[in-house]
Design a protein around this motif. Structure first.
Motif: not given
Length: 337
Positions: A152-165, A246-259
């Motif tokens: 799960p840490g690898g998933n979360a870290l990928r999400a943080v990387d993808a945010a590009g902050l 989110v601020e314009p021209a920035r990033r949203v990262v989707y890692i959650g899954l709705a039912g």
């Protein structure tokens, strides 16, 4: 050996079965610790999409967040692996297609997932057979609790990387479950100003205990410029909220899954010039998660509420938390108990 077997929707039992043998290119691991994941729960309840598409079928042996010790080697495996503490990638690509050769094995068309799909047995058992190419060694500073939090840490870290902050920029994470809290810990370790949005005050209690002062409910959320938003929730309405916040021209990262299907108007993405990124699997983040756990910059152990024995797993999948469980969202299983 003992193993948990799902035989149908809401039917699970611990069985005595033949232990695995290491095929060529594989090892056998004596399992130390396994995390129970939302995917495991959906496989137990019968709600998992793969069960309806035929990618998964009963009987099924779950468990994909694990660590253990290599105790047997198949042909072609270097002897140095014997006796090593390891964890492993859940995603097993074919290794030959264009996607696999380009490092995108987690989206291989022939993907098999340990404990989830295509009949690959999982880690809720005393032993597990794993291809050596999927293994990651664990340093001595990564104990079994952290070892079973690598996936799960690898998933979360990928999400943080993808945010590009960059350090000092502001991140809002929607959801305070395991992935949301892990993402918050990894982001804070990078110097990112990290905030979380939870369902209610109770959902925010652990986040505040972990030192996140920016823990909000929707009515209390301040109007700040959110330079990235990670949706780590399972609420179908939050993907659209992420784009709205989110601020314009920035990033949203989707890692959650709705039912149920989420509602998101792509015109909102376009008019705000927002980049949306989806995250499936932790493969590319596993090494980084191990490194952060090993050097102490991220301590995810408070997320684990309890560690139970294998016999208690069916009850946990059915939603019954151990009586001595703490506030964390994650339950671990020690299959040796």
């Amino acid at each position: 050996m003992r193993a948990l077997v799902l035989t149908g929707p809401r039917e699970a039992e611990v069985r005595e079965i033949e232990p695995p043998a290491a095929a060529a290119g594989e090892v056998v691991v004596d399992v130390e610790r396994v995390g129970v994941c939302g995917t495991d729960v959906e496989l137990f309840t019968g709600e998992m999409t793969y069960l309806h598409t035929g990618r998964s079928r009963y009987p099924l042996r779950p468990g994909h967040e694990w660590c253990g010790v290599v105790t047997a080697l198949g042909a072609g495996v270097a002897p140095e692996w014997l006796g090593r503490r390891v964890t492993g990638d859940t995603m097993l690509g074919c290794g030959h297609c264009d996607r696999c050769r380009a490092g995108r094995h987690h989206v291989c068309a022939e993907l098999a997932e340990i404990g989830i799909s295509r009949g690959r047995a999982g880690a809720l058992a005393e032993r597990l057979a794993v291809p050596v190419r999927a293994l990651h060694p664990l340093p001595d500073t990564v104990d079994p609790t952290l070892g079973a939090l690598v996936e799960p840490g690898g998933n979360a870290l990928r999400a943080v990387d993808a945010a590009g902050l960059r350090p000092g920029e502001r991140l809002l994470i929607l959801g305070t479950g395991t992935i949301g809290l892990l993402a918050a810990l990894f982001a804070r370790a990078r110097g990112i100003e990290t905030h979380l949005l939870g369902r209610d005050e109770e959902a925010l209690r652990l986040a505040r205990t972990l030192g996140f002062a920016g823990a909000w409910t929707r009515p209390s959320l301040p109007e700040l410029p959110w330079e990235a938003v990670i949706d780590a929730s399972n609420a179908p309405g939050l993907p659209a909220l992420a784009v709205d916040l989110v601020e314009p021209a920035r990033r949203v990262v989707y890692i959650g899954l709705a039912g149920t299907p989420s509602t998101l108007d792509t015109r909102d993405l376009l008019f705000k010039d927002v980049t949306a990124v989806g995250i499936l699997g932790g493969s590319a983040g596993l090494a980084g998660a191990i490194a952060a756990y090993a050097d102490g910059s991220v301590d995810a152990r408070p997320l684990v509420a309890a560690t139970a024995g294998l016999a208690g797993t069916a009850g946990i999948l059915a939603g019954r938390r151990p009586h001595d469980a703490g506030p964390g969202p994650k339950i671990h299983i020690d299959p040796r108990r």
